[in-house]
Design a protein around this motif. Structure first.
Motif, short mmCIF file in Angstrom:
data_model
loop_
_atom_site.label_atom_id
_atom_site.label_comp_id
_atom_site.label_asym_id
_atom_site.label_seq_id
_atom_site.Cartn_x
_atom_site.Cartn_y
_atom_site.Cartn_z
N MET A 1 6.88 -1.77 -10.51
CA MET A 1 5.51 -1.41 -10.15
C MET A 1 5.12 -0.18 -10.96
O MET A 1 5.89 0.77 -11.06
CB MET A 1 5.42 -1.17 -8.64
N ARG A 2 3.90 -0.17 -11.52
CA ARG A 2 3.50 0.82 -12.51
C ARG A 2 2.25 1.58 -12.11
O ARG A 2 1.67 1.33 -11.05
CB ARG A 2 3.26 0.13 -13.85
N CYS A 3 1.87 2.50 -12.97
CA CYS A 3 0.68 3.31 -12.72
C CYS A 3 -0.59 2.48 -12.83
O CYS A 3 -0.62 1.42 -13.45
CB CYS A 3 0.61 4.44 -13.74
N GLY A 4 -1.65 3.03 -12.22
CA GLY A 4 -2.95 2.39 -12.33
C GLY A 4 -3.07 1.09 -11.57
O GLY A 4 -3.88 0.23 -11.93
N ARG A 5 -2.29 0.95 -10.51
CA ARG A 5 -2.31 -0.30 -9.76
C ARG A 5 -2.37 -0.04 -8.26
O ARG A 5 -1.79 0.92 -7.75
CB ARG A 5 -1.07 -1.15 -10.07
N MET A 6 -3.08 -0.93 -7.58
CA MET A 6 -3.09 -0.96 -6.11
C MET A 6 -2.28 -2.17 -5.68
O MET A 6 -2.51 -3.30 -6.15
CB MET A 6 -4.54 -1.09 -5.59
N TYR A 7 -1.32 -1.96 -4.78
CA TYR A 7 -0.46 -3.03 -4.30
C TYR A 7 -0.75 -3.28 -2.81
O TYR A 7 -0.65 -2.36 -2.00
CB TYR A 7 1.01 -2.67 -4.50
N THR A 8 -1.11 -4.51 -2.49
CA THR A 8 -1.37 -4.89 -1.10
C THR A 8 -0.30 -5.87 -0.66
O THR A 8 -0.13 -6.94 -1.25
CB THR A 8 -2.76 -5.53 -0.95
N VAL A 9 0.43 -5.49 0.38
CA VAL A 9 1.60 -6.25 0.84
C VAL A 9 1.27 -6.98 2.14
O VAL A 9 0.73 -6.38 3.07
CB VAL A 9 2.80 -5.30 1.06
N THR A 10 1.60 -8.26 2.19
CA THR A 10 1.39 -9.06 3.40
C THR A 10 2.74 -9.62 3.86
O THR A 10 3.43 -10.30 3.10
CB THR A 10 0.41 -10.21 3.15
N VAL A 11 3.09 -9.31 5.11
CA VAL A 11 4.37 -9.73 5.69
C VAL A 11 4.11 -10.80 6.74
O VAL A 11 3.25 -10.62 7.62
CB VAL A 11 5.10 -8.54 6.34
N SER A 12 4.84 -11.90 6.69
CA SER A 12 4.65 -12.97 7.67
C SER A 12 5.97 -13.72 7.88
O SER A 12 6.93 -13.55 7.12
CB SER A 12 3.56 -13.96 7.21
N GLY A 13 5.99 -14.56 8.93
CA GLY A 13 7.12 -15.45 9.17
C GLY A 13 8.37 -14.83 9.76
O GLY A 13 9.33 -15.55 10.06
N ALA A 14 8.41 -13.51 9.94
CA ALA A 14 9.63 -12.87 10.44
C ALA A 14 10.05 -13.44 11.79
O ALA A 14 9.27 -13.44 12.74
CB ALA A 14 9.42 -11.36 10.55
#
Length: 308
Positions: free
Chosen positions: A201-214
């Motif tokens: 994962m690098r600069c200048g980025r937005m990371y949106t994480v979605t967790v499911s199924g646990a």
């Protein structure tokens, strides 16, 4: 005459004593022999049927589960009780005690125990990075981090957890992501899972994480998908750059120059690698095929170089 009367009184008294000793007419002791089912969810609400003999139809019965009174206990006949379990603690097996409500009390414990099973879905309790984190300090603009961790309220099966990571540019970024989603693998144990990305994962980025199924060990599934996001700011552009070991450890020459040009602090565009060649070959003897660690590269900018 008085002697006969005394004898009669003694006889009656003896009969009463015998009758009392045998508990004639008193509340009998219940005789439970079987219970079904013998397990149910921790939040209670399981209808249990207890069979046996001598259940008090007139006064009813009380059924205790680990010291907590069952609800709606009914006695349809002397050989059957139905009762609804109270809430308990998942994983615990508790004693079940039946008492006829008529006097005297005579609690009787069943040979079987009732086991409470987990009925609560897991929830996300924390993430690393935390939701809303903004990374502004890092050593390598193209490799800020390569993993993230999700912690749940209880142990889950790591193989059941799905983690999707969407990638978008930040406001200060000069480029769009190559891919809209970040690929990677999920691993973990107990109550924690880790997503390891295939590319850093690098600069200048937005990371949106979605967790499911646990899914927990009792096969309860995370009720709703959980999302969080974090971002990495872009660095300030530089006018000179010193070649680092990570720039040339995979390959030298054009491949290394493309990697350097793709850095957010350089051009944020691998295709501009030729500008590095043009901007340095007239300044000193520049061998584009043999970069070395610590070598200085001038970063040329401005309209003369096609910048707006």
């Amino acid at each position: 005459m008085k002697k006969h009367r005394n004898i009669a009184v003694y006889a009656i008294f003896a009969i009463v004593c015998v009758w009392m000793a045998g508990c004639g007419g008193c509340n009998p002791e219940p005789m439970p022999t079987d219970m079904s089912p013998i397990e149910g969810p921790e939040d209670g609400g399981t209808t249990v049927r207890i069979t046996g003999e001598k259940f008090d139809m007139k006064n009813g019965v009380t059924v205790m589960f680990g010291g907590k009174e069952g609800q709606n206990a009914t006695v349809p006949n002397k050989t059957e009780i139905t009762v609804v379990t109270p809430a308990g603690t998942a994983g615990q097996s508790v004693e079940v005690v039946v008492t006829n409500n008529g006097k005297p009390d005579a609690p009787v414990t069943l040979s079987q125990k009732f086991t409470y099973i987990d009925a609560t879905p897991p929830t996300v309790t924390s993430t690393d990075p935390a939701d809303g984190t903004v990374f502004s300090e890092y050593e390598d603009s193209l490799n800020v981090l390569d993993s993230l961790t999700v912690t749940f309220s209880e142990a889950v099966d790591a193989n059941s957890v799905s983690i999707e990571v969407a990638v978008a540019k930040t406001e200060d970024s000069m480029s769009e992501p190559t891919d809209a989603m970040l690929s990677g693998t999920v691993s973990g144990s107990d109550d924690s899972v880790t997503f390891t990305s295939d590319t850093p994962m690098r600069c200048g980025r937005m990371y949106t994480v979605t967790v499911s199924g646990a899914t927990d060990m009792a096969e309860n599934v995370l009720a709703t998908a959980y999302s969080f996001s974090f971002s990495v700011t872009s660095p300030e552009q530089v006018d000179r750059y010193y070649v680092q070991e990570q720039d040339i450890q995979e390959a030298n020459g054009e491949a290394a120059l493309r990697l350097i040009a793709s850095r957010p602090e350089i051009f944020d565009d691998a295709e501009k690698w030729t500008r590095l060649v043009a901007g340095n070959q007239d300044d000193y003897i520049f061998d584009r095929t043999r970069l070395s660690v610590g070598q200085r590269l001038w970063i040329k900018r401005g309209r003369a170089w096609g910048d707006k």
